[in-house]
Design a protein around this motif. Structure first.
Motif, PDB file in Angstrom:
ATOM      1  N   LEU A 235      11.651   8.338  -2.915  1.00 44.61           N
ATOM      2  CA  LEU A 235      12.142   8.418  -1.545  1.00 44.61           C
ATOM      3  C   LEU A 235      11.479   7.318  -0.717  1.00 44.61           C
ATOM      4  O   LEU A 235      10.251   7.184  -0.729  1.00 44.61           O
ATOM      5  CB  LEU A 235      11.808   9.793  -0.941  1.00 44.61           C
ATOM      6  CG  LEU A 235      12.363  11.008  -1.693  1.00 44.61           C
ATOM      7  CD1 LEU A 235      11.880  12.291  -1.033  1.00 44.61           C
ATOM      8  CD2 LEU A 235      13.886  10.964  -1.726  1.00 44.61           C
ATOM      9  N   PRO A 236      12.233   6.486  -0.008  1.00 44.40           N
ATOM     10  CA  PRO A 236      11.650   5.356   0.716  1.00 44.40           C
ATOM     11  C   PRO A 236      10.759   5.803   1.871  1.00 44.40           C
ATOM     12  O   PRO A 236      10.975   6.856   2.484  1.00 44.40           O
ATOM     13  CB  PRO A 236      12.876   4.595   1.223  1.00 44.40           C
ATOM     14  CG  PRO A 236      13.968   5.606   1.275  1.00 44.40           C
ATOM     15  CD  PRO A 236      13.696   6.564   0.157  1.00 44.40           C
ATOM     16  N   VAL A 237       9.726   4.992   2.149  1.00 46.79           N
ATOM     17  CA  VAL A 237       8.820   5.265   3.259  1.00 46.79           C
ATOM     18  C   VAL A 237       8.279   3.935   3.767  1.00 46.79           C
ATOM     19  O   VAL A 237       8.075   2.990   3.000  1.00 46.79           O
ATOM     20  CB  VAL A 237       7.657   6.188   2.814  1.00 46.79           C
ATOM     21  CG1 VAL A 237       6.816   5.534   1.728  1.00 46.79           C
ATOM     22  CG2 VAL A 237       6.779   6.589   3.997  1.00 46.79           C
ATOM     23  N   ASP A 238       8.075   3.839   5.068  1.00 49.16           N
ATOM     24  CA  ASP A 238       7.497   2.632   5.640  1.00 49.16           C
ATOM     25  C   ASP A 238       5.991   2.596   5.418  1.00 49.16           C
ATOM     26  O   ASP A 238       5.307   3.630   5.500  1.00 49.16           O
ATOM     27  CB  ASP A 238       7.784   2.549   7.138  1.00 49.16           C
ATOM     28  CG  ASP A 238       9.226   2.168   7.435  1.00 49.16           C
ATOM     29  OD1 ASP A 238       9.904   1.672   6.508  1.00 49.16           O
ATOM     30  OD2 ASP A 238       9.671   2.369   8.579  1.00 49.16           O
ATOM     31  N   SER A 239       5.491   1.397   5.153  1.00 51.65           N
ATOM     32  CA  SER A 239       4.057   1.208   4.966  1.00 51.65           C
ATOM     33  C   SER A 239       3.716  -0.236   5.327  1.00 51.65           C
ATOM     34  O   SER A 239       4.494  -0.921   5.997  1.00 51.65           O
ATOM     35  CB  SER A 239       3.666   1.525   3.523  1.00 51.65           C
ATOM     36  OG  SER A 239       2.248   1.485   3.380  1.00 51.65           O
ATOM     37  N   LEU A 240       2.537  -0.689   4.871  1.00 52.33           N
ATOM     38  CA  LEU A 240       2.096  -2.057   5.109  1.00 52.33           C
ATOM     39  C   LEU A 240       1.861  -2.758   3.783  1.00 52.33           C
ATOM     40  O   LEU A 240       1.585  -2.122   2.765  1.00 52.33           O
ATOM     41  CB  LEU A 240       0.802  -2.073   5.925  1.00 52.33           C
ATOM     42  CG  LEU A 240       0.841  -1.482   7.340  1.00 52.33           C
ATOM     43  CD1 LEU A 240      -0.555  -1.512   7.947  1.00 52.33           C
ATOM     44  CD2 LEU A 240       1.830  -2.234   8.221  1.00 52.33           C
ATOM     45  N   ASP A 241       1.942  -4.101   3.824  1.00 50.80           N
ATOM     46  CA  ASP A 241       1.542  -4.872   2.647  1.00 50.80           C
ATOM     47  C   ASP A 241       0.172  -5.496   2.898  1.00 50.80           C
ATOM     48  O   ASP A 241      -0.444  -5.290   3.958  1.00 50.80           O
ATOM     49  CB  ASP A 241       2.599  -5.921   2.283  1.00 50.80           C
ATOM     50  CG  ASP A 241       2.786  -6.993   3.346  1.00 50.80           C
ATOM     51  OD1 ASP A 241       1.916  -7.125   4.245  1.00 50.80           O
ATOM     52  OD2 ASP A 241       3.797  -7.718   3.290  1.00 50.80           O
ATOM     53  N   VAL A 242      -0.326  -6.262   1.928  1.00 53.96           N
ATOM     54  CA  VAL A 242      -1.680  -6.811   2.021  1.00 53.96           C
ATOM     55  C   VAL A 242      -1.799  -7.849   3.131  1.00 53.96           C
ATOM     56  O   VAL A 242      -2.918  -8.243   3.502  1.00 53.96           O
ATOM     57  CB  VAL A 242      -2.103  -7.436   0.674  1.00 53.96           C
ATOM     58  CG1 VAL A 242      -2.184  -6.369  -0.407  1.00 53.96           C
ATOM     59  CG2 VAL A 242      -1.160  -8.560   0.257  1.00 53.96           C
TER      60      VAL A 242
ATOM     61  N   PHE B 150       0.847  -1.187   0.000  1.00 57.05           N
ATOM     62  CA  PHE B 150       0.000   0.000   0.000  1.00 57.05           C
ATOM     63  C   PHE B 150       0.889   1.246   0.000  1.00 57.05           C
ATOM     64  O   PHE B 150       1.623   1.486   0.964  1.00 57.05           O
ATOM     65  CB  PHE B 150      -0.908   0.025   1.227  1.00 57.05           C
ATOM     66  CG  PHE B 150      -1.831  -1.164   1.320  1.00 57.05           C
ATOM     67  CD1 PHE B 150      -2.636  -1.513   0.250  1.00 57.05           C
ATOM     68  CD2 PHE B 150      -1.894  -1.925   2.481  1.00 57.05           C
ATOM     69  CE1 PHE B 150      -3.505  -2.602   0.336  1.00 57.05           C
ATOM     70  CE2 PHE B 150      -2.746  -3.015   2.578  1.00 57.05           C
ATOM     71  CZ  PHE B 150      -3.558  -3.354   1.496  1.00 57.05           C
ATOM     72  N   ARG B 151       0.828   2.014  -1.066  1.00 59.08           N
ATOM     73  CA  ARG B 151       1.621   3.237  -1.145  1.00 59.08           C
ATOM     74  C   ARG B 151       0.951   4.341  -0.334  1.00 59.08           C
ATOM     75  O   ARG B 151      -0.214   4.681  -0.597  1.00 59.08           O
ATOM     76  CB  ARG B 151       1.771   3.680  -2.605  1.00 59.08           C
ATOM     77  CG  ARG B 151       2.545   2.730  -3.485  1.00 59.08           C
ATOM     78  CD  ARG B 151       2.405   3.106  -4.951  1.00 59.08           C
ATOM     79  NE  ARG B 151       1.019   2.965  -5.408  1.00 59.08           N
ATOM     80  CZ  ARG B 151       0.571   3.353  -6.602  1.00 59.08           C
ATOM     81  NH1 ARG B 151       1.406   3.911  -7.458  1.00 59.08           N
ATOM     82  NH2 ARG B 151      -0.695   3.178  -6.927  1.00 59.08           N
TER      83      ARG B 151
END
Length: 392
Positions: free
Chosen positions: A300-307, A102-103
């Motif tokens: 630019l990298p960023v922390d997020s979640l996957d499915v 998820f971006r």
């Protein structure tokens, strides 16, 4: 109801995804007898297109319009008009790594929650690619409004980041890649965008649209308000986070004695209301302002979640706009034109027998409407330095 259609008497349904085989629209309710050819769409589609300058995404689409129905021997027939544009420059592999991520700032998560499935290629249906068909439909609306009523819809970029025009000259808007109304600042904008692109970041923008030549009386008094439907149409554009009509939020700090637009036999003294009172056009130039958020697709990298709910680092590669507002001007124009055409047809259906009612107060010109801001001056009369960011 999936809400891919807007408008009442003039309705537009769009379909297709960013990386699908084609995108298209069906325009229903268009009056017969309007001369339309594929060449009529070229100018506005090129204005919206990516890859024309280094300041936008480098995706290069042909954007050739195919007219599938509703036009015979070069004129509209009154039956549904179907338009199709084939996608020719998809690079779906750019999205392989984020297919299950998820971006942040995108519709990935919300589409997943709503449908339980999403097309990750270029954002699928949530991509700005969908707005191509709005621009195509808007070409027909602009033409009908101009021929039938002399209405002219013109937009311009009125802010990028903290940069605002020193002056407003609508005649130069088409002479630079930013739709910018002050030619003296184009070099400054180019340097600003080059630095932004090099940094890997993005920035927001504001687009203003002026419609000149509207007669008084368009719009409906409660749920079909002209300004209400304009706000809904403009908010439906990707990345839009705010819409103002006339002075908009600046009206909060104004006194009533200042905001009310004095009427005289010679015309209105001002246009703080933006050409709309009680949801109905006054005959003055219509003024809209649209705020676009910064592009969320960044390298630019960023922390997020996957499915699966796991924390992941997201880096978006591929071709993206450092400022989506740069090519949003024709999109905003199209949405305003489509709303105006729908409202004109609705007014004619109910109140066509009313005719012109006296007295009719003359409206101002588009040029005066564009400069009806505290810090906006004609080009050549600019103050020293840049106006404050966001200052109206």
């Amino acid at each position: 109801m999936s809400s891919n259609t807007f408008g009442k008497l003039l309705s537009v349904t769009t379909f297709g995804e960013s990386h699908g085989p084609a995108i298209g629209c069906v325009i229903d309710g268009c009056p017969p007898g309007i001369a339309i050819s594929p060449e009529d769409f070229r100018h506005d589609l090129e204005r919206r297109a990516t890859g024309r300058t280094r300041h936008t995404s480098q995706r290069h689409e042909a954007d050739e319009v195919e007219i599938l129905s509703g036009v015979y021997e070069g004129v509209t027939t009154g039956t549904p008009i179907a338009l199709l544009i084939r996608n020719t420059d998809q690079r779906s592999k750019d999205y392989t790594n984020i297919a299950e991520q998820f971006r942040p700032g995108h519709a990935d998560y919300t589409y997943w929650q709503k449908y339980g499935i999403r097309d990750p290629r270029g954002g699928g249906r949530s991509s700005a690619r969908e707005t191509t068909m709005r621009v195509a439909a808007g070409v027909i609306a602009k033409k009908w409004l101009a021929e039938r009523f002399g209405v002219r819809v013109q937009g311009y970029l009125s802010q990028i980041g903290d940069i605002t025009p020193h002056g407003i000259d609508l005649s130069v808007v088409e002479d630079n890649p930013f739709f910018w109304p002050d030619p003296r600042q184009v070099t400054e904008l180019e340097l600003y965008m080059d630095a932004l692109r090099k940094s890997g970041d993005s920035v927001g923008a504001r687009v203003d649209v002026i419609a000149e030549g509207l007669p008084p009386g368009w719009g409906e008094p409660i749920y079909g308000k002209l300004d209400g439907e304009l706000a809904a149409a403009l908010m439906s554009i990707n990345a839009v986070k705010g819409v103002e009509i006339g002075d908009g939020f600046d009206a909060v700090a104004q006194k009533g004695s200042e905001h009310r637009d004095h009427m005289a036999p010679t015309g209105f003294a001002s246009n703080h209301a933006g050409g709309v009172l009680g949801g109905i056009s006054t005959g003055q130039p219509l003024r809209c302002s649209v705020a676009f958020k910064p592009t969320s697709s960044l390298r630019l990298p960023v922390d997020s979640l996957d499915v699966h709910g796991n924390v992941v680092e997201v880096v978006t590669t591929g071709r993206h706009d450092p400022c989506v507002g740069i090519r949003a001007t024709p999109i905003c124009e199209a949405m305003v034109a489509l709303v105006l055409m729908d409202q004109a047809l609705r007014h004619r259906a109910q109140c066509g027998d009313v005719g012109q009612v006296s007295p009719r107060v003359p409206g101002a010109s588009a040029a005066s409407a564009a400069t009806d801001r505290d810090d906006s001056r004609p080009v050549g009369d600019a103050p020293t330095g840049k106006p404050a960011a966001g200052k109206r």
